[in-house]
Design an enzyme around this catalytic site. Sequence first.
Site, PDB file in Angstrom:
ATOM      1  CB  ILE A 145       9.123  -7.484  -2.222  1.00  0.00           C
ATOM      2  CG1 ILE A 145      10.458  -6.878  -1.818  1.00  0.00           C
ATOM      3  CG2 ILE A 145       9.439  -8.324  -3.535  1.00  0.00           C
ATOM      4  CD1 ILE A 145      11.478  -7.811  -1.324  1.00  0.00           C
ATOM      5  CD  GLU A 146       3.577  -3.134  -0.760  1.00  0.00           C
ATOM      6  OE1 GLU A 146       2.717  -2.844   0.239  1.00  0.00           O
ATOM      7  OE2 GLU A 146       3.857  -2.527  -1.527  1.00  0.00           O
TER       8      GLU A 146
END
Length: 256
Positions: A145-146
């Site tokens: 997740i970014e």
Amino acid sequence: MLYAALIFFGTMAYFWIEQKKSGNLFGEKCSVTNSNWKKFSDSKPENFEVYGIDVSHYSCNINWEAVKNMDDGTNKVDFVFMRATRGAKAKDEKFDDFWYKSRQYGLRRGAYHFFNFTDSPVMQAQFYLQSVTMFSDDLPPVLDIEEDKETPKELLTPDYVLKRMIVWLKIVERTTRKIPIIYCNQAYYSKYIRGRFPKNPIWIASYSPQQPQLGDKAWQFWQYSNTGRCAGISEKIDLNVFNGTKNDFEKFINTK
């Protein structure tokens, strides 16, 4: 006129096929694989035993034999993470080749999914599972997740993000019987992860020379550089370390 058009489109099709084979599609330039690096280019954290890299199609053409054989007594690639999928439809064009060859050369391997905050998390989990053939001695699945520039920032509330993450994590854990790793930077950890997901190992991105401090738990993997070099890869890559001994690493892989 028709003949000229056929020649033009035939030429373009040939160009597309050749560029895709070489990894140069859409102007992406791949250098000739450089096998001259004898050790990691960036200063690596000391007092750790297990080091690794992570790659994607941006790494272009990899000489896996050179990666495996890079060992001067203090620098050795023990594991490799690679991007498998992104969202519900995009598979990394180099994944199948990297996945097969890294195992062929005896490297511990793991596959990560770049999470899309607007695609269905169910479809994303299913797509990842369809794309990755995982064995018991592979590293656990990874949810990355970014920042996703396609998603409006105002949408990314903790409630919204966490609900979607949980769906993906549960499906993948149930299917693979491995507890997924969560990858993020420290800002995302503070906003979304801290105090939650107690059983999921954390792979943290932090490019400071100081070890990252999460506050509520220990990290399992630390991505300490995004400008690294190693044998067999001409492009810059990410460098990582495992938090534990070699025996801990083997136990971690075999943990259900």
